[in-house]
Design a protein around this motif. Structure first.
Motif, PDB file in Angstrom:
ATOM      1  N   GLY A   1      -1.675   3.296  -8.808  1.00 45.70           N
ATOM      2  CA  GLY A   1      -2.996   2.753  -9.087  1.00 45.70           C
ATOM      3  C   GLY A   1      -3.763   2.361  -7.838  1.00 45.70           C
ATOM      4  N   GLN A   2      -3.327   2.888  -6.686  1.00 51.85           N
ATOM      5  CA  GLN A   2      -3.970   2.533  -5.419  1.00 51.85           C
ATOM      6  C   GLN A   2      -4.317   3.779  -4.602  1.00 51.85           C
ATOM      7  N   LYS A   3      -5.304   3.628  -3.739  1.00 50.43           N
ATOM      8  CA  LYS A   3      -5.538   4.648  -2.720  1.00 50.43           C
ATOM      9  C   LYS A   3      -4.367   4.647  -1.738  1.00 50.43           C
ATOM     10  N   LEU A   4      -4.138   5.777  -1.115  1.00 54.75           N
ATOM     11  CA  LEU A   4      -2.963   5.872  -0.259  1.00 54.75           C
ATOM     12  C   LEU A   4      -3.294   6.307   1.159  1.00 54.75           C
ATOM     13  N   HIS A   5      -2.391   5.951   2.065  1.00 60.36           N
ATOM     14  CA  HIS A   5      -2.407   6.468   3.423  1.00 60.36           C
ATOM     15  C   HIS A   5      -1.606   7.772   3.459  1.00 60.36           C
TER      16      HIS A   5
ATOM     17  N   LEU B   1      -9.216   9.314  -3.129  1.00 59.54           N
ATOM     18  CA  LEU B   1      -7.918   8.686  -3.377  1.00 59.54           C
ATOM     19  C   LEU B   1      -7.198   8.284  -2.096  1.00 59.54           C
ATOM     20  N   LEU B   2      -7.826   8.525  -0.945  1.00 56.44           N
ATOM     21  CA  LEU B   2      -7.176   8.304   0.350  1.00 56.44           C
ATOM     22  C   LEU B   2      -7.825   7.162   1.121  1.00 56.44           C
ATOM     23  N   ARG B   3      -6.994   6.397   1.832  1.00 54.88           N
ATOM     24  CA  ARG B   3      -7.489   5.325   2.704  1.00 54.88           C
ATOM     25  C   ARG B   3      -7.668   5.812   4.132  1.00 54.88           C
ATOM     26  N   SER B   4      -6.665   6.561   4.613  1.00 58.93           N
ATOM     27  CA  SER B   4      -6.683   7.011   6.005  1.00 58.93           C
ATOM     28  C   SER B   4      -5.620   8.077   6.169  1.00 58.93           C
ATOM     29  N   ALA B   5      -5.574   8.676   7.359  1.00 61.10           N
ATOM     30  CA  ALA B   5      -4.552   9.683   7.650  1.00 61.10           C
ATOM     31  C   ALA B   5      -4.066   9.503   9.079  1.00 61.10           C
ATOM     32  N   ALA B   6      -2.751   9.662   9.258  1.00 62.96           N
ATOM     33  CA  ALA B   6      -2.139   9.635  10.591  1.00 62.96           C
ATOM     34  C   ALA B   6      -1.564  11.013  10.869  1.00 62.96           C
ATOM     35  N   LEU B   7      -1.892  11.563  12.018  1.00 58.76           N
ATOM     36  CA  LEU B   7      -1.522  12.932  12.379  1.00 58.76           C
ATOM     37  C   LEU B   7      -0.608  12.885  13.598  1.00 58.76           C
TER      38      LEU B   7
ATOM     39  N   PRO C   1       0.836  -1.205   0.000  1.00 54.38           N
ATOM     40  CA  PRO C   1       0.000   0.000   0.000  1.00 54.38           C
ATOM     41  C   PRO C   1       0.872   1.257   0.000  1.00 54.38           C
ATOM     42  N   PRO C   2       0.538   2.250  -0.819  1.00 53.27           N
ATOM     43  CA  PRO C   2       1.315   3.480  -0.821  1.00 53.27           C
ATOM     44  C   PRO C   2       0.998   4.354   0.394  1.00 53.27           C
ATOM     45  N   VAL C   3       2.027   5.054   0.885  1.00 52.79           N
ATOM     46  CA  VAL C   3       1.851   5.986   1.986  1.00 52.79           C
ATOM     47  C   VAL C   3       2.640   7.248   1.665  1.00 52.79           C
ATOM     48  N   LEU C   4       2.003   8.399   1.837  1.00 50.93           N
ATOM     49  CA  LEU C   4       2.609   9.701   1.545  1.00 50.93           C
ATOM     50  C   LEU C   4       2.973  10.388   2.854  1.00 50.93           C
ATOM     51  N   LEU C   5       4.238  10.809   2.977  1.00 55.80           N
ATOM     52  CA  LEU C   5       4.737  11.462   4.184  1.00 55.80           C
ATOM     53  C   LEU C   5       4.906  12.956   3.938  1.00 55.80           C
TER      54      LEU C   5
END
Length: 382
Positions: free
Chosen positions: A146-150, A173-179, A62-66
């Motif tokens: 091609g995937q939704k991202l965290h 386009l988003l799965r979840s968010a961590a703050l 799964p992709p994750v954007l920082l």
């Protein structure tokens, strides 16, 4: 090099002197340098870590954007060893890791029309990071994978995420968010450095002096810091602590890496916007401090307010904050949580670490066990 005309993006192997070479490849990780051009013309660097140390790409990654915070860049996530830095840990745990770098920072200083010597280049606040950078980077990661991202944000990165979610930007386009160390309400900031700067209108004075780029390593900023340092309660012998609060768990090697690479420039206008939040205690768009100017920009005499209750109740959020944090003050976090209280029961995970201050969330030697393990467990449920 491969480029796409849709978002004006290019990919290339790790560039000489880039973040991939500087902080990733030396540990034996694969790393790609990418660029994204926003709709308002800023050319941003991004780094991708498509696999962990094992080199295996199999399975579902799964992709994750920082997204880093104020006066920082993507190196935020790479300050410690691979066993202690979140970007490495995510890559080793099966995630496809993407690192963003905000406009104005060392590796994101390109523009289609301006150079960093032009005042117009620095004519932005975090409103533009929400309106242009967040959608461009999220869209790019989605296009590439091609995937939704965290999404993971630290400090200002959490404000960008929260406001974007409240505006419904790229929600599909988003799965979840961590703050981590969330910045939303800033009325209770206890940082002597930040509160004093806001109180004396430091950023506004710089702006009217024609200083549109806030470069922490530049002479104009050094001169102004000397003024603040004379203020009672501001300890300039330890600027990090004076700004962040007393971090519990940093080691000297990560602090050395920090000092070698950070802090990074931002716009003076961005600091004015944050100072407005400290003085006003609300989350609103940039205030031009003139009714006619506000009407010209917003169609009303005061800036529109961002409403945190607009974040959909079924969107998964992981929120981690600290008791020693002088920027993301626990009282302000409680105001944010009050706005999120109507969320579906399993869609909000809140973690409180009593001894953590602002930098601990990205630099603490024990953050892997304290914060990152629960964060990844949360992601794997989404």
């Amino acid at each position: 090099m491969a480029c796409s005309s849709i978002l004006e993006v290019c990919t290339a192997p790790a560039a000489d002197g880039g973040i991939c070479e500087l902080r990733v490849a030396l540990y034996g990780y694969a790393c790609e340098e990418h660029t994204v051009t926003t709709r308002d013309g800023y050319i941003l660097s991004m780094q991708r870590m498509p696999m962990g140390r094992s080199g295996e790409t199999g399975g579902h990654r799964p992709p994750v954007l920082l997204q880093h915070g104020l006066l920082m860049d993507g190196i935020t996530w790479l300050l410690n060893s691979p066993d202690e830095s979140l970007a490495f840990i995510l890559a080793d745990s099966g995630f496809d890791v993407w690192i963003a770098n905000t406009r104005g920072t060392k590796y994101s200083q390109g523009h289609t029309s301006y150079s960093t010597d032009d005042s117009a280049y620095w004519d932005w606040s975090w409103d533009e990071l929400v309106a242009y950078e967040f959608p461009a980077t999220v869209q790019y990661v989605n296009d590439q994978t091609g995937q939704k991202l965290h999404y993971i944000g630290h400090s200002l990165g959490t404000l960008i995420g929260l406001v974007s979610l409240s505006q419904g930007i790229q929600m599909d386009l988003l799965r979840s968010a961590a703050l981590l160390s969330p910045i939303a309400y800033l009325g209770q900031v206890s940082s002597a450095l930040a509160r004093t700067a806001a109180k004396i209108f430091l950023a506004e004075d710089m702006y009217w002096l024609g200083i549109h780029e806030f470069d922490p390593k530049g002479q104009p900023v050094e001169n102004l810091l000397k003024v603040i340092c004379k203020t009672p309660g501001v300890d300039c012998y330890d600027l990090m602590t004076s700004f962040t609060g007393k971090n519990c768990c940093l080691n000297s090697s990560s602090v050395d890496v920090f000092l070698d690479n950070e802090p990074q420039p931002t716009s003076t206008k961005n600091l004015i916007h944050l100072a407005q939040m400290i003085r006003g205690g609300t989350i609103a768009m940039y205030d031009y401090e003139d009714e006619e100017d506000n009407i010209k920009h917003y169609g009303q005499p005061t800036p529109p307010v961002y409403n945190m209750t607009s974040i959909p109740n079924d969107f998964p959020l992981f929120l981690s904050y600290g008791g020693a944090d002088a920027v993301s003050d626990a009282q302000d976090v409680q105001i944010l949580l009050e706005n999120l209280k109507s969320r579906d029961g399993d869609k909000l995970v809140v973690q409180y670490q009593d001894d953590y201050a602002h930098a601990d969330f990205v630099m603490a030697v024990n953050a892997n066990q304290v914060v990152y393990d629960p964060l990844m467990a949360f992601f794997k449920l989404q």
